[in-house]
Motif scaffolding. Structure first.
Motif, PDB file in Angstrom:
ATOM      1  N   LEU A   3       0.655  -1.071   0.797  1.00 58.86           N
ATOM      2  CA  LEU A   3       0.091  -0.325   0.057  1.00 58.86           C
ATOM      3  C   LEU A   3       0.633   1.210   0.060  1.00 58.86           C
ATOM      4  CD1 LEU A   3      -2.425  -1.049   2.408  1.00 58.86           C
ATOM      5  CD2 LEU A   3      -2.880  -1.238   0.354  1.00 58.86           C
ATOM      6  N   ASP A   4       0.342   2.564  -0.966  1.00 63.32           N
ATOM      7  CA  ASP A   4       1.211   3.758  -0.735  1.00 63.32           C
ATOM      8  C   ASP A   4       0.063   4.361   0.220  1.00 63.32           C
ATOM      9  OD1 ASP A   4      -1.134   4.931  -1.053  1.00 63.32           O
ATOM     10  OD2 ASP A   4      -1.052   5.274  -3.613  1.00 63.32           O
ATOM     11  N   ARG A   5       0.866   5.527   1.059  1.00 65.13           N
ATOM     12  CA  ARG A   5       0.989   6.023   2.112  1.00 65.13           C
ATOM     13  C   ARG A   5      -0.137   6.641   2.355  1.00 65.13           C
ATOM     14  NH1 ARG A   5       4.900  11.230   2.630  1.00 65.13           N
ATOM     15  NH2 ARG A   5       6.139   9.192   3.194  1.00 65.13           N
ATOM     16  N   GLU A   6      -1.411   6.805   0.786  1.00 69.01           N
ATOM     17  CA  GLU A   6      -2.155   7.368   0.649  1.00 69.01           C
ATOM     18  C   GLU A   6      -3.353   6.325   1.486  1.00 69.01           C
ATOM     19  OE1 GLU A   6      -5.546   8.608  -2.063  1.00 69.01           O
ATOM     20  OE2 GLU A   6      -3.402   9.875  -2.443  1.00 69.01           O
ATOM     21  N   GLN A   7      -3.531   5.031   0.777  1.00 71.99           N
ATOM     22  CA  GLN A   7      -4.297   3.806   0.604  1.00 71.99           C
ATOM     23  C   GLN A   7      -3.597   3.715   2.865  1.00 71.99           C
ATOM     24  OE1 GLN A   7      -1.922   1.568  -2.099  1.00 71.99           O
ATOM     25  NE2 GLN A   7      -4.181   1.371  -3.343  1.00 71.99           N
ATOM     26  N   ARG A   8      -2.415   3.479   3.011  1.00 81.74           N
ATOM     27  CA  ARG A   8      -2.346   3.357   4.800  1.00 81.74           C
ATOM     28  C   ARG A   8      -2.889   4.249   5.733  1.00 81.74           C
ATOM     29  NH1 ARG A   8       2.433   0.261   6.042  1.00 81.74           N
ATOM     30  NH2 ARG A   8       3.083   0.849   7.425  1.00 81.74           N
ATOM     31  N   ARG A   9      -2.892   5.329   4.395  1.00 84.85           N
ATOM     32  CA  ARG A   9      -4.023   6.578   6.085  1.00 84.85           C
ATOM     33  C   ARG A   9      -5.883   6.274   6.062  1.00 84.85           C
ATOM     34  NH1 ARG A   9      -2.177  11.348   3.286  1.00 84.85           N
ATOM     35  NH2 ARG A   9       0.010  10.995   4.097  1.00 84.85           N
ATOM     36  N   SER A  28       1.850  -5.861   7.217  1.00 83.37           N
ATOM     37  CA  SER A  28       3.647  -6.487   6.306  1.00 83.37           C
ATOM     38  C   SER A  28       3.523  -6.417   5.266  1.00 83.37           C
ATOM     39  CB  SER A  28       3.434  -7.988   7.418  1.00 83.37           C
ATOM     40  OG  SER A  28       4.980  -8.635   6.745  1.00 83.37           O
ATOM     41  N   ARG A  29       4.585  -5.903   5.274  1.00 81.76           N
ATOM     42  CA  ARG A  29       5.804  -5.983   3.133  1.00 81.76           C
ATOM     43  C   ARG A  29       5.909  -7.524   2.789  1.00 81.76           C
ATOM     44  NH1 ARG A  29       8.717  -1.321   1.659  1.00 81.76           N
ATOM     45  NH2 ARG A  29       7.898   0.460   3.843  1.00 81.76           N
ATOM     46  N   SER A  80     -11.053  -5.503  -4.671  1.00 79.71           N
ATOM     47  CA  SER A  80     -12.012  -6.518  -3.512  1.00 79.71           C
ATOM     48  C   SER A  80     -11.883  -6.989  -3.061  1.00 79.71           C
ATOM     49  CB  SER A  80     -12.419  -7.117  -5.348  1.00 79.71           C
ATOM     50  OG  SER A  80     -11.383  -7.891  -5.480  1.00 79.71           O
ATOM     51  N   ASP A  81     -10.791  -7.657  -3.158  1.00 75.20           N
ATOM     52  CA  ASP A  81      -9.896  -8.141  -1.732  1.00 75.20           C
ATOM     53  C   ASP A  81      -8.623  -7.708  -1.497  1.00 75.20           C
ATOM     54  OD1 ASP A  81      -9.451 -10.447   0.355  1.00 75.20           O
ATOM     55  OD2 ASP A  81      -9.637 -12.005  -1.016  1.00 75.20           O
ATOM     56  N   PRO A  82      -8.182  -6.817  -0.781  1.00 72.94           N
ATOM     57  CA  PRO A  82      -6.834  -5.850  -0.451  1.00 72.94           C
ATOM     58  C   PRO A  82      -5.637  -7.539   0.380  1.00 72.94           C
ATOM     59  CG  PRO A  82      -8.408  -5.102   0.125  1.00 72.94           C
ATOM     60  CD  PRO A  82      -8.673  -6.057  -0.083  1.00 72.94           C
TER      61      PRO A  82
END
Length: 162
Positions: A3-9, A28-29, A80-82
């Motif tokens: 996930l990028d920073r925006e997605q993590r937020r 976790s990466r 749909s299923d991150p």
């Protein structure tokens, strides 16, 4: 999927994101599903002290909350299923370990249960594979892992009795 920073937020900006991500273990990466399954062992240490009926009720409630939390995260990320969603791993792992509440067994069986669940979660025998492909949304996210947990629980019950 990283996930990028925006997605993590987007995930962590809502209480459902914390639940769906297994309180961050799904971030976790590497192998977030495995990280979520491992994190699920921590609350299991407390759950195993409860009567089996209480544990089954807690698993059912966790499943329902997981459906809600997964739907929120799916909507926020528009995926749909991150992979960040690992509350399904918590439920599947706990289902897997239910036989350990019935028979007193050595702690090593906890690790066997962990690996059995990971095996069935990745392998996805029918109907897990069917649920994974055809049942959408938060319910679908949760269902295939619950079914994998049932398979793994049956295998764990079998191997602990041999």
């Amino acid at each position: 999927m990283k996930l990028d920073r925006e997605q993590r937020r987007a995930v962590l900006g809502h209480p459902a994101g914390w639940i769906a991500s297994g309180f961050g273990s799904g971030l976790s990466r590497y192998a977030p599903g495995t990280a979520g399954s491992a994190a699920a062992l921590i609350p299991w240490l407390g759950l195993r002290e409860l009567p089996i009926v209480a544990v089954v009720a807690i698993i059912a409630v966790a499943f329902a909350i997981g459906v809600w939390a997964s739907n929120v995260v799916i909507g926020r990320l528009r995926i749909s299923d991150p992979g960040v969603i690992v509350c399904d791993e918590f439920v599947g792992q706990w289902i897997t370990l239910l036989p350990l509440l019935i028979w007193p067994v050595h702690w090593v069986w906890l690790l066997v249960g962990f690996f059995l669940f990971r095996l069935f979660d990745v392998w996805k025998p029918w109907p897990c594979s069917w649920a994974d492909r055809h049942v959408k949304g938060g319910f679908g996210v949760m269902l295939d892992d619950a079914l994998a947990g049932i398979y793994a629980a049956m295998a764990l019950a079998l191997v602990t009795r041999i």
